[in-house]
Write an enzyme that holds these catalytic residues in place. Sequence first.
Site, short mmCIF file in Angstrom:
data_model
loop_
_atom_site.label_atom_id
_atom_site.label_comp_id
_atom_site.label_asym_id
_atom_site.label_seq_id
_atom_site.Cartn_x
_atom_site.Cartn_y
_atom_site.Cartn_z
N LYS A 1 -35.06 32.58 -16.13
CA LYS A 1 -34.39 33.46 -17.08
C LYS A 1 -35.41 34.26 -17.91
O LYS A 1 -36.61 34.09 -17.77
CB LYS A 1 -33.46 32.64 -17.98
CG LYS A 1 -32.32 31.96 -17.19
CD LYS A 1 -31.24 32.93 -16.75
CE LYS A 1 -30.41 32.46 -15.58
NZ LYS A 1 -29.49 31.37 -15.83
C1 LIG Z 1 -28.30 30.53 -15.33
C2 LIG Z 1 -26.88 30.77 -15.71
C3 LIG Z 1 -26.09 29.77 -16.28
C4 LIG Z 1 -26.53 28.35 -16.38
O1 LIG Z 1 -27.69 28.19 -17.10
P1 LIG Z 1 -28.42 26.75 -17.11
O2 LIG Z 1 -29.33 26.83 -18.29
O3 LIG Z 1 -29.15 26.63 -15.82
O4 LIG Z 1 -27.37 25.72 -17.28
C5 LIG Z 1 -24.81 30.10 -16.69
N1 LIG Z 1 -24.32 31.33 -16.53
C6 LIG Z 1 -25.04 32.32 -15.97
C7 LIG Z 1 -24.45 33.69 -15.86
C8 LIG Z 1 -26.35 32.07 -15.53
O5 LIG Z 1 -27.06 33.05 -14.94
#
Ligand SMILES: *Cc1c(COP(=O)(O)O)cnc(C)c1O
Length: 389
Positions: free
Chosen positions: A184
């Site tokens: 991210k």
């Molecule tokens: C990555 C992601 C999540 C989940 O995030 P985590 O921290 O891995 O639980 C939820 N929604 C979207 C749109 C994502 O891209």
Amino acid sequence: MSFIPYALPLTGDEEIAEVVDTIQSGWLTTGPKTKKFETNFTKFVGVKYALAVNSATAGLHLGLEALGVGPGDKVITTVHTFTATAEVIRYLGADPVFVDIEGDSFNIDCDAIEKALITHPEVKVILPVHYAGQSANMTRIMKLAKQYNVKVMEDAAHAIPTTHNNKVIGTFGDITVYSFYANKTITTGEGGMVVTNNDEYAKRIGCMRLHGISKDVFDRFTSTKPSWHYEVIAPGFKYNMTDIAASLGIHQLKKAWKLQERRQEIAYRYNNEFSNIPLKVPLIVNKDDVHSWHLYVIQLDLEAISISRERFIDILAEKGVGTSVHYIPLHFHPYWKDAYDLKETDFPISTNIFSRIVSLPNYPKMTDEQVDKVISVVKSVLLEHKIHV
Ligand SMILES: *Cc1c(COP(=O)(O)O)cnc(C)c1O
């Protein structure tokens, strides 16, 4: 040149030093570093409370729980997202109402939200996703929420930093959740943050992220209980963030705007270079909004080339460029499709773009040479397979 991975985090000596400091301090789990990360986060967003958790999925679960979502309730969300957005609705025994996306931004379609609000009076929450890091139409969504008396929780996993009408995402909905997963925009390896201005939600989330243990008895000024005493007021979860993860977060957050600048620079470069080839570059709906550029998603012009999206991805990999697809829409997955009887024709925009979309590498660690290589590989592959009419 070696293989360019689809995504890589950018961490520096500051993160390493902070993690070492934490390990040497002896306090590895939730403690002073987590507190500091949370405090900094409230300032970054401009919001009253920030609660660190061990993933965005955990944060989304806690957010819906705090909003009182349970069996018999419904939550409106988009099919064009990661399964985590919708699975948390099922954790609570509630049901999603899936709607299609808008053809320009790939964000949740506000007309479809309104239709769903009218046909499903059990809806308690609207759960938009800021796809790729471009803000959903929060002005319209907040208006709809007020009109139909429902709450809004934002999946801002892509949206740090993202703005809408000069306001940072996190200042619109009742609750907003960010992700710090390894790929991210900023990362703690695994981690997430829940923000809200609401005292009750913050109190509930703070309690439920750690076994449902009430913090009230820990107030050393008012409590007459001994220090070892605690009270469990609900069957909570184990969703707290470690200080090791928070050590990364403290420094990643400081760099968030700078990292965005570099991703934007790369995105604009791609936009400029990808004219006159059989693809569509990502559309920017509102030029005044900050786009985090977490994802750079192109749409192949399949009518003008002789290869499929799958073949395109394979050729790029052979030539050393990693890519991804965001997302396989939820109505293509067996669980969601079968449980809610979802049809491809129910979501024509998501269905149509799914066969065309490819996410290209776009991260601050990329060198200019790597960006050049992605551009030349994409261009040459598409021109080589262009159908001449
Ligand atoms: C990555 C992601 C999540 C989940 O995030 P985590 O921290 O891995 O639980 C939820 N929604 C979207 C749109 C994502 O891209």
